[in-house]
Scaffold this motif. Structure first.
Motif, short mmCIF file in Angstrom:
data_model
loop_
_atom_site.label_atom_id
_atom_site.label_comp_id
_atom_site.label_asym_id
_atom_site.label_seq_id
_atom_site.Cartn_x
_atom_site.Cartn_y
_atom_site.Cartn_z
N PRO A 146 36.66 34.84 83.98
CA PRO A 146 37.63 35.11 85.05
C PRO A 146 37.57 36.52 85.62
O PRO A 146 37.75 36.72 86.82
N ASP A 147 37.28 37.53 84.78
CA ASP A 147 37.25 38.90 85.28
C ASP A 147 35.99 39.20 86.07
O ASP A 147 35.91 40.23 86.75
N LEU A 148 34.99 38.31 86.01
CA LEU A 148 33.76 38.48 86.78
C LEU A 148 33.74 37.63 88.04
O LEU A 148 32.99 37.91 88.97
N ALA A 149 34.56 36.60 88.07
CA ALA A 149 34.44 35.58 89.11
C ALA A 149 34.67 36.12 90.51
O ALA A 149 34.14 35.59 91.49
N GLY A 150 35.45 37.19 90.65
CA GLY A 150 35.78 37.69 91.97
C GLY A 150 34.77 38.62 92.59
O GLY A 150 34.95 39.06 93.73
N PHE A 151 33.68 38.91 91.88
CA PHE A 151 32.71 39.89 92.37
C PHE A 151 31.40 39.23 92.74
O PHE A 151 30.94 38.30 92.09
N ASN B 34 20.81 42.71 94.98
CA ASN B 34 21.81 43.38 95.80
C ASN B 34 22.24 44.73 95.24
O ASN B 34 23.38 45.17 95.42
N ALA B 35 21.30 45.43 94.60
CA ALA B 35 21.54 46.78 94.08
C ALA B 35 20.39 47.67 94.53
O ALA B 35 19.24 47.41 94.16
N THR B 36 20.66 48.68 95.31
CA THR B 36 19.62 49.64 95.68
C THR B 36 19.27 50.48 94.45
O THR B 36 20.16 51.00 93.76
N ILE B 37 17.96 50.60 94.18
CA ILE B 37 17.50 51.34 93.00
C ILE B 37 16.62 52.49 93.44
O ILE B 37 15.67 52.30 94.20
N ASP B 38 16.92 53.68 92.97
CA ASP B 38 16.04 54.85 93.14
C ASP B 38 15.40 55.17 91.81
O ASP B 38 16.10 55.34 90.80
N PHE B 39 14.06 55.26 91.78
CA PHE B 39 13.34 55.81 90.65
C PHE B 39 13.07 57.28 90.98
O PHE B 39 12.44 57.59 91.97
N ALA C 188 29.33 42.30 100.84
CA ALA C 188 29.78 40.95 100.46
C ALA C 188 31.30 40.88 100.29
O ALA C 188 31.81 40.34 99.30
N GLY C 189 32.00 41.48 101.25
CA GLY C 189 33.46 41.43 101.22
C GLY C 189 34.12 42.56 100.47
O GLY C 189 35.35 42.68 100.49
N ARG C 190 33.35 43.40 99.80
CA ARG C 190 33.94 44.52 99.06
C ARG C 190 34.25 45.67 100.01
O ARG C 190 33.58 45.87 101.02
N LEU D 42 41.87 46.05 87.21
CA LEU D 42 41.08 45.70 88.38
C LEU D 42 41.78 46.19 89.64
O LEU D 42 43.00 46.02 89.80
N GLY D 43 41.01 46.81 90.54
CA GLY D 43 41.56 47.30 91.79
C GLY D 43 42.15 48.70 91.71
O GLY D 43 42.53 49.26 92.74
N ALA D 44 42.22 49.27 90.51
CA ALA D 44 42.80 50.61 90.38
C ALA D 44 41.88 51.67 90.96
O ALA D 44 42.34 52.73 91.41
N ALA D 45 40.57 51.41 90.94
CA ALA D 45 39.61 52.37 91.49
C ALA D 45 38.89 51.73 92.66
O ALA D 45 39.44 51.60 93.75
N PHE D 46 37.67 51.25 92.45
CA PHE D 46 36.87 50.64 93.51
C PHE D 46 36.88 49.12 93.33
O PHE D 46 37.48 48.59 92.40
N ASP D 47 36.21 48.42 94.23
CA ASP D 47 36.09 46.97 94.13
C ASP D 47 34.97 46.65 93.13
O ASP D 47 33.82 46.40 93.49
N GLY D 48 35.32 46.67 91.90
CA GLY D 48 34.39 46.45 90.80
C GLY D 48 35.15 46.70 89.50
O GLY D 48 36.38 46.75 89.49
N ARG D 49 34.41 46.85 88.42
CA ARG D 49 35.06 47.06 87.12
C ARG D 49 34.64 48.41 86.56
O ARG D 49 33.48 48.77 86.57
N MET D 50 35.63 49.17 86.09
CA MET D 50 35.37 50.44 85.43
C MET D 50 36.03 50.37 84.06
O MET D 50 37.18 49.97 83.94
N TYR D 51 35.26 50.72 83.01
CA TYR D 51 35.84 50.69 81.67
C TYR D 51 35.04 51.58 80.74
O TYR D 51 34.03 52.18 81.13
#
Length: 279
Positions: free
Chosen positions: A66-71, A272-277, A225-227, A128-137
């Motif tokens: 459930p905590d992943l379904a919204g992303f 869907n993640a830009t990666i810099d080496f 994607a809606g974020r 969820l939602g306290a910082a950015f549209d994602g999960r911080m922990y």
């Protein structure tokens, strides 16, 4: 405690097989698929003292936690290292930071010789939602010996650690205020283009205005994607940039841009993640 990145999460939802294939093409050695006691699955790319997690379900079309379904698919998890989780949770609550209680879980680990063990963790999550549209922990590793193993830390691309995380946000000052409350003012600085920079050991976490991120990443940027405020780019240190480029070319990774001191992989090639080496 000081901010140190423990790992960064790329959500792959029900596209676990594709995610593993794409990150192997990027030159990462991945751990065998693990299944959490919470009901999710993952592959890890273990680096020097941090790692990348591909997180979702191993069942195509399967139900997500459930905590992943919204992303959406993409960078959606920023995780800091924790010790003494109970104390950390109480400390953050005392600072008025909206954190949840300590959660304990495990993940069975299978070693190349066929032996098995349980990797065990405590986590303290920001609401969820306290910082950015994602999960911080925060993540406390109770059995780090089951995560950091030499056979999983050697990558063809030469990656050794997380160097940079870039977030695209509406109001960098708002993000800075929250992370200053969490970690204290000594770790936060101002950068160009109105951005704020959190110093996290040898890495940095940047909160930059949407326009600045669009200008920097261009066509390599991820789909929001809606974020709204979201993680956009992961920068990784490598031992030899020329060797990294050779691996990417040999594996047919498309759209790689050679920039001063770095190679940029567009989000379309990395779930869907830009990666810099980075050198």
């Amino acid at each position: 405690m000081d901010p140190l990145i423990d790992h960064v999460v790329v959500d792959v939802r029900d596209r676990m097989e594709e995610g593993a294939r794409r990150y192997r093409a990027l030159g990462f050695t991945l751990t065998p698929m693990g299944k959490h006691s919470l009901g999710s699955a993952n592959h890890l790319a273990i680096l020097g003292r941090d790692y990348i997690e591909l997180l979702g379900t191993d069942v195509p079309g399967g139900t997500l936690r459930p905590d992943l379904a919204g992303f959406p698919v993409g960078l959606n998890g920023l995780v800091f290292l924790a010790r003494e989780s109970d104390r950390l949770q109480a400390q953050q609550q005392g600072r008025g930071v909206p954190v949840q209680g300590v959660l304990n879980f495990f993940r069975p680990v299978e070693y190349p010789d066929g032996s098995r063990a349980n990797a065990q963790f405590n986590v303290v999550r920001l609401d969820l939602g306290a910082a950015f549209d994602g999960r911080m922990y925060w993540c406390e590793h109770l059995t780090p010996e089951h995560v950091w193993r030499p056979e999983w830390q050697d990558h063809a691309n030469g990656a050794t650690g997380v160097a940079r995380v870039l977030l695209s946000v509406r109001d960098p000052a708002r993000q800075a205020a929250l992370f200053t409350r969490i970690f204290g003012p000594a770790h936060m600085a101002e950068g160009p283009d109105g951005r704020r920079v959190l110093k996290a050991g040898e890495a940095v976490v940047e909160f930059a205005p949407h326009a600045a991120v669009r200008a920097e990443l261009g066509a390599a940027a991820p789909d929001p994607a809606g974020r709204g405020d979201h993680m956009a780019l992961l920068g990784l240190k490598v031992r030899d940039l020329a060797a990294t480029e050779a691996v990417l070319r040999a594996n047919g990774v498309a759209g790689v841009a050679s920039l001063p001191g770095r190679l940029r992989v567009p989000a379309a090639e990395a779930m869907n993640a830009t990666i810099d080496f980075m050198a």
